[in-house]
Design an enzyme around this catalytic site. Structure first.
Site, PDB file in Angstrom:
ATOM      1  N   GLY A   7      13.488 -13.526  25.460  1.00  0.00           N
ATOM      2  CA  GLY A   7      12.205 -13.842  24.848  1.00  0.00           C
ATOM      3  C   GLY A   7      11.978 -12.951  23.643  1.00  0.00           C
ATOM      4  N   ALA A  10       6.537 -10.775  20.372  1.00  0.00           N
ATOM      5  CA  ALA A  10       6.240  -9.430  19.887  1.00  0.00           C
ATOM      6  C   ALA A  10       6.656  -8.346  20.875  1.00  0.00           C
ATOM      7  CB  ALA A  10       4.749  -9.326  19.570  1.00  0.00           C
ATOM      8  N   GLY A  12       8.651  -8.514  23.665  1.00  0.00           N
ATOM      9  CA  GLY A  12      10.069  -8.505  23.963  1.00  0.00           C
ATOM     10  C   GLY A  12      10.877  -7.871  22.839  1.00  0.00           C
ATOM     11  N   TYR A  47       6.501 -12.443  14.638  1.00  0.00           N
ATOM     12  CA  TYR A  47       5.744 -11.705  15.649  1.00  0.00           C
ATOM     13  C   TYR A  47       5.579 -10.216  15.350  1.00  0.00           C
ATOM     14  CZ  TYR A  47       6.157 -15.881  18.534  1.00  0.00           C
ATOM     15  OH  TYR A  47       6.070 -17.172  19.011  1.00  0.00           O
ATOM     16  N   GLY A 133       1.516  -2.107  32.037  1.00  0.00           N
ATOM     17  CA  GLY A 133       0.760  -0.948  31.588  1.00  0.00           C
ATOM     18  C   GLY A 133       0.165  -1.142  30.212  1.00  0.00           C
ATOM     19  N   LYS A 188      -7.236  -7.682  33.658  1.00  0.00           N
ATOM     20  CA  LYS A 188      -7.721  -6.967  32.468  1.00  0.00           C
ATOM     21  C   LYS A 188      -7.802  -7.908  31.269  1.00  0.00           C
ATOM     22  CE  LYS A 188      -3.578  -6.606  30.277  1.00  0.00           C
ATOM     23  NZ  LYS A 188      -3.233  -6.820  28.851  1.00  0.00           N
ATOM     24  N   ASN A 253      -6.886 -10.922  23.611  1.00  0.00           N
ATOM     25  CA  ASN A 253      -7.947 -11.411  24.492  1.00  0.00           C
ATOM     26  C   ASN A 253      -9.323 -10.918  24.041  1.00  0.00           C
ATOM     27  OD1 ASN A 253      -6.507 -12.863  26.861  1.00  0.00           O
ATOM     28  ND2 ASN A 253      -5.302 -11.016  26.527  1.00  0.00           N
TER      29      ASN A 253
END
EC number: 1.1.1.94
Length: 330
Positions: A7, A10, A12, A47, A133, A188, A253
Site C-alpha cells: 500500500g 501516505a 505506508g 500522497y 499510535g 479516535k 477527520n
C-alpha cells in the site's frame, strides 16, 4: 531484515521510507502506473509531495502479494480499512509475521469488526497484529520523532515490529492488548470529527477539553466491553492518538468536522481531502457495535447522526448538552 509494505498511500510510504534507512524494504503499489511514477521521481507526489524517498527503497507493483510476502521477514498491510479483508485473504497462508496499519471498524456488513476479528475470520492461522499510535505520515517522513505501539497476541509479531521500526527517531512499544489498541485507533477518528466540529463552531477551549475527556471515557467503555484492558486507553493508541487526531491540523477527520461546521456537505468535505477519513466510514459501525453491547456513546452517536444527515452541527451540540446529569465515573 526484509520488509514488504503493501500500500503506497501516505502512511505506508512514510513508514517504508523510514525503515529503508536500516532494512531492505519493498513498497508495493496496487496501481502499476503509480509505482512507475514513484520509481521515476523517487517521490510519492500524490500522497507525500516534496518528500524524497531513500535510494535504497525498492518499488514494486506486478509481483503477486503472497509471492512478495514469502520473500520477506515481515509483511505490512498499509491499505485503508476497506482493503484489509482482501489483503488478509491474499496473505492467509503466509508463514511470516503480518501486521496492518489501518484503524477502524469494518464499515461493510452488519458486524462492524475490528482488524483482528477480520483476521480471525479469513486468515486464522496468521501470526498477525497492528502497528498503531499517534502518527502523522508527513511528520514521520520529515524525520520528526514519534512513538508507536506494536500490538499482537503473538510475541514474535511484536518483536518483529519493534525490530523493524524502532530506531533513533521512532520509538515502538509492545502491547499484547490488541483489542484495546484497535478500539482506541478506531474511535479516535470519530471523536476527531466531533472536535473539528467543536472548533469550527468556535465553542472554545473549554468545550474541546470536555469533548476529548468524555470521548476518552466512551472509548474506554466500549473497549472494556469488548475485552480490552482499561489502562490501554491511557497509552499511545488511546489518549495519545486521540489528542493528536482531535487537535492536530494534519488530521483528516478533524478537517471533516471543521468543514461540516462551516456548512459543507459530508460528500464535499470528504471529497476535498484526497485521502480516506476513516472516522466517516466507520462511525455508524462504532455506534451499532456499542448499541449491541449496551454501551452508551453519546458523542459517537451524535457524530454518526450528523454524518447521516439526521442532525445539523449546532443541533448535535445542543443534543449533547441537553443530556441528563450523570456521575463522571460509572
Amino acid at each position: 531484515m526484509k520488509l514488504a509494505v503493501f500500500g503506497a498511500g501516505a502512511w505506508g510510504t512514510a513508514l517504508a521510507a523510514s525503515a529503508a534507512t536500516r532494512h531492505e524494504v519493498v513498497l508495493w503499489a496496487r496501481d502499476p502506473a503509480q509505482a512507475a511514477l514513484i520509481q521515476a521521481e523517487r517521490e510519492n507526489r500524490r500522497y507525500l509531495p516534496g518528500i524524497a524517498l531513500p535510494p535504497s527503497l525498492a518499488i514494486a507493483s506486478g509481483t503477486p502479494v503472497p509471492e512478495l510476502a514469502a520473500r520477506c521477514d515481515l509483511a505490512i498491510i498499509a491499505t485503508p480499512m476497506a482493503g484489509l479483508r482482501p489483503m488478509l485473504h491474499s496473505l492467509a497462508s503466509c508463514e511470516r509475521p503480518v501486521a496492518w496499519l489501518c484503524k477502524g471498524f469494518e464499515a461493510t456488513g452488519s458486524e462492524g469488526l475490528l482488524g483482528h476479528e477480520i483476521q480471525a475470520q479469513v486468515a486464522p492461522a496468521l501470526r498477525a497484529g497492528i502497528l498503531s499510535g499517534p502518527s502523522f505520515a508527513l511528520e514521520l517522513a520529515q524525520g520528526r520523532p514519534a512513538a508507536l505501539v506494536a500490538a499482537s497476541g503473538h510475541p514474535a509479531v511484536r518483536e518483529a515490529l519493534v525490530g523493524a521500526f524502532h530506531g533513533e527517531l521512532l520509538r515502538v512499544y509492545a502491547n499484547d492488548d490488541i483489542t484495546g489498541v484497535e478500539v482506541g485507533g478506531a474511535i479516535k477518528n470519530v471523536l476527531a470529527i466531533a472536535c473539528g466540529l467543536c472548533d469550527g463552531l468556535e465553542l472554545g477551549l473549554n468545550a474541546r477539553a470536555a469533548l476529548i475527556t468524555r470521548g476518552l471515557a466512551e472509548m474506554t467503555r466500549l473497549g472494556v466491553a469488548l475485552g480490552a484492558r482499561a489502562e490501554t486507553f491511557m497509552g499511545l493508541s488511546g489518549l495519545g492518538d486521540l489528542v493528536l487526531t482531535a487537535t492536530g491540523d494534519l488530521s483528516r477527520n478533524r478537517r471533516v468536522g471543521l468543514l461540516l461546521a462551516r456548512g459543507s456537505s459530508v460528500q464535499d468535505a470528504t471529497g476535498s481531502l484526497g485521502h480516506v477519513a476513516e472516522g466517516v466510514l466507520c462511525a455508524r459501525a462504532v455506534v451499532a457495535r456499542a448499541e449491541r453491547l449496551g454501551v452508551e456513546m453519546p458523542i459517537s452517536r451524535a457524530v454518526s447522526r450528523l454524518l447521516g444527515g439526521e442532525l445539523k452541527p449546532r443541533a448535535a451540540v445542543a443534543e449533547l448538552m441537553a443530556r441528563d446529569p450523570a456521575p463522571e465515573v460509572r
